[in-house]
Motif scaffolding. Structure first.
Motif, PDB file in Angstrom:
ATOM      1  N   HIS A   1      44.493  29.036  63.895  1.00 25.09           N
ATOM      2  CA  HIS A   1      43.096  28.643  63.671  1.00 25.09           C
ATOM      3  C   HIS A   1      42.266  29.819  63.149  1.00 25.09           C
ATOM      4  O   HIS A   1      41.443  29.646  62.243  1.00 25.09           O
ATOM      5  CB  HIS A   1      42.468  28.094  64.959  1.00 25.09           C
ATOM      6  CG  HIS A   1      42.837  26.682  65.241  1.00 25.09           C
ATOM      7  ND1 HIS A   1      42.422  25.628  64.483  1.00 25.09           N
ATOM      8  CD2 HIS A   1      43.605  26.148  66.218  1.00 25.09           C
ATOM      9  CE1 HIS A   1      42.890  24.502  64.968  1.00 25.09           C
ATOM     10  NE2 HIS A   1      43.632  24.789  66.030  1.00 25.09           N
ATOM     11  N   ILE A   2      42.465  30.981  63.695  1.00 29.96           N
ATOM     12  CA  ILE A   2      41.702  32.160  63.279  1.00 29.96           C
ATOM     13  C   ILE A   2      41.965  32.487  61.814  1.00 29.96           C
ATOM     14  O   ILE A   2      41.052  32.894  61.087  1.00 29.96           O
ATOM     15  CB  ILE A   2      42.025  33.358  64.193  1.00 29.96           C
ATOM     16  CG1 ILE A   2      41.403  33.132  65.574  1.00 29.96           C
ATOM     17  CG2 ILE A   2      41.521  34.673  63.595  1.00 29.96           C
ATOM     18  CD1 ILE A   2      41.861  34.118  66.637  1.00 29.96           C
ATOM     19  N   ALA A   3      43.192  32.294  61.364  1.00 26.91           N
ATOM     20  CA  ALA A   3      43.533  32.591  59.975  1.00 26.91           C
ATOM     21  C   ALA A   3      42.740  31.740  58.994  1.00 26.91           C
ATOM     22  O   ALA A   3      42.577  32.122  57.836  1.00 26.91           O
ATOM     23  CB  ALA A   3      45.029  32.384  59.761  1.00 26.91           C
ATOM     24  N   THR A   4      42.225  30.612  59.451  1.00 29.54           N
ATOM     25  CA  THR A   4      41.502  29.709  58.545  1.00 29.54           C
ATOM     26  C   THR A   4      39.993  29.696  58.779  1.00 29.54           C
ATOM     27  O   THR A   4      39.302  28.855  58.210  1.00 29.54           O
ATOM     28  CB  THR A   4      42.040  28.275  58.691  1.00 29.54           C
ATOM     29  OG1 THR A   4      41.796  27.830  60.028  1.00 29.54           O
ATOM     30  CG2 THR A   4      43.520  28.204  58.392  1.00 29.54           C
ATOM     31  N   LEU A   5      39.490  30.602  59.583  1.00 32.40           N
ATOM     32  CA  LEU A   5      38.056  30.588  59.891  1.00 32.40           C
ATOM     33  C   LEU A   5      37.184  30.863  58.676  1.00 32.40           C
ATOM     34  O   LEU A   5      36.108  30.279  58.537  1.00 32.40           O
ATOM     35  CB  LEU A   5      37.736  31.604  60.991  1.00 32.40           C
ATOM     36  CG  LEU A   5      38.124  31.206  62.404  1.00 32.40           C
ATOM     37  CD1 LEU A   5      37.799  32.334  63.371  1.00 32.40           C
ATOM     38  CD2 LEU A   5      37.421  29.939  62.831  1.00 32.40           C
TER      39      LEU A   5
ATOM     40  N   ARG B   1      37.936  30.470  55.423  1.00 32.93           N
ATOM     41  CA  ARG B   1      38.315  29.770  54.196  1.00 32.93           C
ATOM     42  C   ARG B   1      38.729  28.342  54.518  1.00 32.93           C
ATOM     43  O   ARG B   1      38.972  27.993  55.669  1.00 32.93           O
ATOM     44  CB  ARG B   1      39.434  30.500  53.485  1.00 32.93           C
ATOM     45  CG  ARG B   1      40.703  30.637  54.310  1.00 32.93           C
ATOM     46  CD  ARG B   1      41.737  31.493  53.575  1.00 32.93           C
ATOM     47  NE  ARG B   1      42.786  31.945  54.448  1.00 32.93           N
ATOM     48  CZ  ARG B   1      43.855  31.231  54.760  1.00 32.93           C
ATOM     49  NH1 ARG B   1      44.014  30.036  54.253  1.00 32.93           N
ATOM     50  NH2 ARG B   1      44.771  31.721  55.562  1.00 32.93           N
ATOM     51  N   THR B   2      38.802  27.553  53.491  1.00 32.15           N
ATOM     52  CA  THR B   2      39.278  26.182  53.658  1.00 32.15           C
ATOM     53  C   THR B   2      40.780  26.217  53.860  1.00 32.15           C
ATOM     54  O   THR B   2      41.488  26.855  53.081  1.00 32.15           O
ATOM     55  CB  THR B   2      38.947  25.349  52.403  1.00 32.15           C
ATOM     56  OG1 THR B   2      37.544  25.412  52.168  1.00 32.15           O
ATOM     57  CG2 THR B   2      39.381  23.905  52.582  1.00 32.15           C
ATOM     58  N   PRO B   3      41.283  25.551  54.891  1.00 33.24           N
ATOM     59  CA  PRO B   3      42.730  25.586  55.150  1.00 33.24           C
ATOM     60  C   PRO B   3      43.525  24.948  54.008  1.00 33.24           C
ATOM     61  O   PRO B   3      43.166  23.881  53.511  1.00 33.24           O
ATOM     62  CB  PRO B   3      42.892  24.768  56.427  1.00 33.24           C
ATOM     63  CG  PRO B   3      41.545  24.695  57.038  1.00 33.24           C
ATOM     64  CD  PRO B   3      40.564  24.813  55.925  1.00 33.24           C
TER      65      PRO B   3
END
Length: 87
Positions: free
Chosen positions: A45-49, A51-53
């Motif tokens: 979840h943090i990796a997509t904070l 940017r748009t997943p």
């Protein structure tokens, strides 16, 4: 520079009740797969904070969520069987 320590801190700094018991450490060990799966889910979840997943991000989140749920189910099943309810 010397640290200022109160008398209470000096007296209780090494008290027996401040260390986890063997039972608490065993419980942490039993829960460790759930903890690690939750960390993986949070990382996804943090990796997509910011940017748009992407599709790859969404798959990573779904896999991490499934692993977290599976770890919880395994812990619950183990706990119920160990307590004799499911035996």
């Amino acid at each position: 520079m010397d640290d200022i320590v109160t008398v209470q801190d000096a007296v209780t700094a090494f008290a027996d009740w401040m260390e986890p018991t063997d039972a608490e450490l065993e419980e942490i060990d039993r829960e460790m797969p759930v903890i690690l799966a939750d960390i993986d889910l949070l990382d996804a979840h943090i990796a997509t904070l910011d940017r748009t997943p992407t599709e790859l991000d969404q798959r990573r989140i779904r896999r991490a969520r499934r692993r977290a749920l599976a770890a919880r189910v395994e812990l619950i099943n183990h706990t119920v069987t160990a307590s004799g309810v499911g035996a």
